[in-house]
Design a protein around this motif. Sequence first.
Motif, PDB file in Angstrom:
ATOM      1  N   VAL A   1     -35.671  41.938  84.447  1.00 42.37           N
ATOM      2  CA  VAL A   1     -36.098  40.868  83.538  1.00 42.37           C
ATOM      3  C   VAL A   1     -34.915  40.496  82.656  1.00 42.37           C
ATOM      4  N   LEU A   2     -34.611  39.209  82.596  1.00 40.62           N
ATOM      5  CA  LEU A   2     -33.587  38.699  81.679  1.00 40.62           C
ATOM      6  C   LEU A   2     -34.300  38.081  80.481  1.00 40.62           C
ATOM      7  N   LEU A   3     -34.064  38.611  79.294  1.00 45.91           N
ATOM      8  CA  LEU A   3     -34.717  38.106  78.087  1.00 45.91           C
ATOM      9  C   LEU A   3     -33.736  37.286  77.271  1.00 45.91           C
TER      10      LEU A   3
ATOM     11  N   ILE B   1     -33.623  42.543  94.950  1.00 47.30           N
ATOM     12  CA  ILE B   1     -34.207  42.791  93.625  1.00 47.30           C
ATOM     13  C   ILE B   1     -34.614  41.460  92.989  1.00 47.30           C
ATOM     14  N   PRO B   2     -35.897  41.234  92.789  1.00 40.91           N
ATOM     15  CA  PRO B   2     -36.332  39.983  92.134  1.00 40.91           C
ATOM     16  C   PRO B   2     -35.990  39.992  90.657  1.00 40.91           C
ATOM     17  N   VAL B   3     -35.752  38.804  90.104  1.00 39.59           N
ATOM     18  CA  VAL B   3     -35.379  38.651  88.704  1.00 39.59           C
ATOM     19  C   VAL B   3     -36.402  37.764  88.001  1.00 39.59           C
ATOM     20  N   ILE B   4     -36.781  38.171  86.801  1.00 34.69           N
ATOM     21  CA  ILE B   4     -37.688  37.388  85.970  1.00 34.69           C
ATOM     22  C   ILE B   4     -36.866  36.752  84.855  1.00 34.69           C
ATOM     23  N   ASN B   5     -36.985  35.452  84.692  1.00 35.28           N
ATOM     24  CA  ASN B   5     -36.255  34.720  83.659  1.00 35.28           C
ATOM     25  C   ASN B   5     -37.179  34.494  82.473  1.00 35.28           C
ATOM     26  N   ALA B   6     -36.928  35.214  81.379  1.00 33.97           N
ATOM     27  CA  ALA B   6     -37.799  35.111  80.202  1.00 33.97           C
ATOM     28  C   ALA B   6     -37.071  34.433  79.046  1.00 33.97           C
TER      29      ALA B   6
END
Length: 375
Positions: free
Chosen positions: A132-134, A153-158
């Motif tokens: 997760v990128l915060l 590896i999936p990435v979450i854009n927060a």
Amino acid sequence: MKKTASWMLTTVAAGALLAGCTSATADNGSSASGEKISNACTQAAGAIVDKAREATPLIVPEAPLDLAAAKGKNIWMIMVVTNQFTSAAAEGFNEAAAAAGVKATVYDGQGQTNKFNEGMAQAIAQKADAIVLLGIEPAMLSGSLNDAARAGIPVINALSGDASAPLANGVFANVSANYTADGSSLAAWTLVDSNCSASTFFAQPTAIEIYKNMADGAEKVYRENCPDDCSLDIQEIDLANAATDLPQKVETAMKRNPDTTYVMTNWDSGVTFVEPTVAMTNPDAKILGRDGIATSLDSIRSGKGQDVTMAAPPEAWLGWVMVDNAIRSVTGAQPSGIVIPTRLVDETNVGDSNADVNPNYKDFQNAFKEAWSKN
């Protein structure tokens, strides 16, 4: 780098005025014409503010999670910088991970691109199952995103860009709010509060997409509703050095334009950096921010320091949303699709305690657990 948005009567076409608003030149600049324009401006801005002040409903995922498949997974969060907001979100992230039976690792990017990439490299090397990128713009990490994609590896854009923004390469989901609308709401508040005569300094941290979106929203409200009597001074701030850069630029701007009556920091944690400068330069100026952190809500309630914020639900709730999407990314589920709601908070609706700001979120943790386990 400085960007100044200022609209004066002599340089604005009549079509730029709010639809339905009488042109400032239509009645030879008469007082009656000016009153019509001011009324139209305050009415339009007031409608935005009234809607933004409404309490937000509790939002939790609609689809359950396969927690059995997620058990033991390792999810990382790389946050842009450590401050009150991100620290509270990280606490929620760790809490949600424990509730879901997954391992959590939090990495502080310290506001530096090389640190962001370093965190990505560490997460990949340690075989993270999701990242997760915060508050970090994915475009700054294209190489690292490619590395994560190659590693599966999936990435979450927060909190980078509006929720509806297209997904960057390798990004599974955006977890964000409508920052453009938040900028519009804060700008509208200054117009209502000043009877459409606001002179505002707006701090826009460099290379942070969400804050650019806020500036765009604020600029649009000023341009459409108050092109002749209002000014908006947008200046870029170095986020990594905000403690020194922000107060210096606020002081310079307020001395250059002594009529500056509103200072907008975009993020509540930045308010601490500008309060002494504002108090010294123009103690009557009002301070606006975004996020709704506890200290800001306390300031609004006490009438000392910050005057307005756009409050998201509790920061810990955001941590749960990020964990939820991270687990969905590793179990073959679809993103939750949650858009972070916000509420404009000022002295009229701050309530007696911080819990009153988001009354529907007092037991959000159990609501998440119920949503995760429902059949």
